[in-house]
Write an enzyme that holds these catalytic residues in place. Structure first.
Site, PDB file in Angstrom:
ATOM      1  N   ASP A   1     -15.227  -3.691  -1.142  1.00  0.00           N
ATOM      2  CA  ASP A   1     -14.695  -3.108   0.071  1.00  0.00           C
ATOM      3  C   ASP A   1     -16.093  -2.754   0.936  1.00  0.00           C
ATOM      4  OD1 ASP A   1     -11.448  -3.065  -0.767  1.00  0.00           O
ATOM      5  OD2 ASP A   1     -12.294  -1.358  -1.362  1.00  0.00           O
TER       6      ASP A   1
ATOM      7  N   ASP B   1       0.707  -0.677  -0.318  1.00  0.00           N
ATOM      8  CA  ASP B   1      -0.182   0.016   0.280  1.00  0.00           C
ATOM      9  C   ASP B   1       0.902   1.274   0.596  1.00  0.00           C
ATOM     10  OD1 ASP B   1      -1.791  -1.953   0.194  1.00  0.00           O
ATOM     11  OD2 ASP B   1      -3.065  -0.889   2.157  1.00  0.00           O
TER      12      ASP B   1
END
Length: 238
Positions: free
Chosen positions: A129, A8
């Site tokens: 998500d 990330d």
């Protein structure tokens, strides 16, 4: 099942979030390239990369870091975060990204998803998500009223072949994944499913492997030392 170690990127560095909260981001490595190389050396078959700045701003921000990863490793890369246009997908495929993940744009613009799938087929994945079963968008800051199963079925109908499911409440917690949520998704669609969020141990990975999922994304568990990537890959292949 393949294991996809996660990178990330925020402001050019590798970070991990806790339950998707940007204020709780923690730098886990200075160099995305060195991190990607370490994953390659451990035997990774695919690397999962997220442009966190891009997810917030609605456009890919860390393109230079992504280019450097692609340039320096032979392992295929999938990228998500801020992908909102076909032109962005074109650019990412052009620099060598093997699979592009659509998130917010997939929920907001079905025509865009159709166009992307028509042009790039299985090089397109959709990241779902979810928080309390509902799809979150805009860097997980906004929760929609769309149920994750309903959304997955719609994506499958459009032609999406790869779905990445993240339970936001588990992400970065090392509390274990939401197995029941993943099982319900697997029973609802025929897409390849990749599990994301909460992996804490090799046992979690093996349990997901037994569920016959396509893949699992592992981030914090690797950076914290809970999971040895090389051993996990070997165990998942046995």
């Amino acid at each position: 099942m393949i294991i996809l170690p996660a990178i990330d990127i925020r402001e050019g560095k590798c970070v991990r979030l806790y339950k998707g909260i940007f204020e709780k981001s923690e730098i886990v490595a200075e160099s995305p390239v060195k991190t990607a190389k370490s994953f390659e050396e451990a035997g990774a078959e695919y690397i999962h990369v997220v442009d966190l700045d891009g997810a917030l701003k609605g456009e890919v921000v860390n393109i230079k870091a992504v280019k450097n990863i692609v340039k320096n490793v032979k392992v295929p890369i999938e990228l998500g975060g801020g992908v909102r246009t076909i032109e962005t997908i074109d650019k990412l495929i052009e620099i060598g990204v093997k699979r592009v993940i659509l998130g917010t744009a997939a929920l907001n613009d079905k025509i865009f998803v159709k166009e992307a799938v028509r042009k790039y087929d299985d090089k397109i994945a959709v990241g779902i998500d979810a928080k309390d079963g509902f799809v979150a968008v805009n860097g997980w800051l906004d929760i929609s009223k769309v149920n994750y199963i309903e959304f997955a079925k719609l994506m499958e109908y459009i032609g999406v072949k790869n779905i990445i499911l993240t339970d936001i409440s588990k992400d970065g917690t090392l509390e274990g994944p939401n197995f029941s949520m993943l099982q319900r998704l697997k029973e609802s669609v025929k897409c390849n499913i990749t599990a994301s969020g909460g992996i804490k141990s090799i046992d979690d990975i093996l349990k997901l492997n037994d569920m016959n999922l396509y893949g699992t994304i592992v981030g914090k568990a690797i950076y914290s030392g809970n999971v040895n990537l090389k051993k996990a890959i070997k165990r998942s292949r046995d």
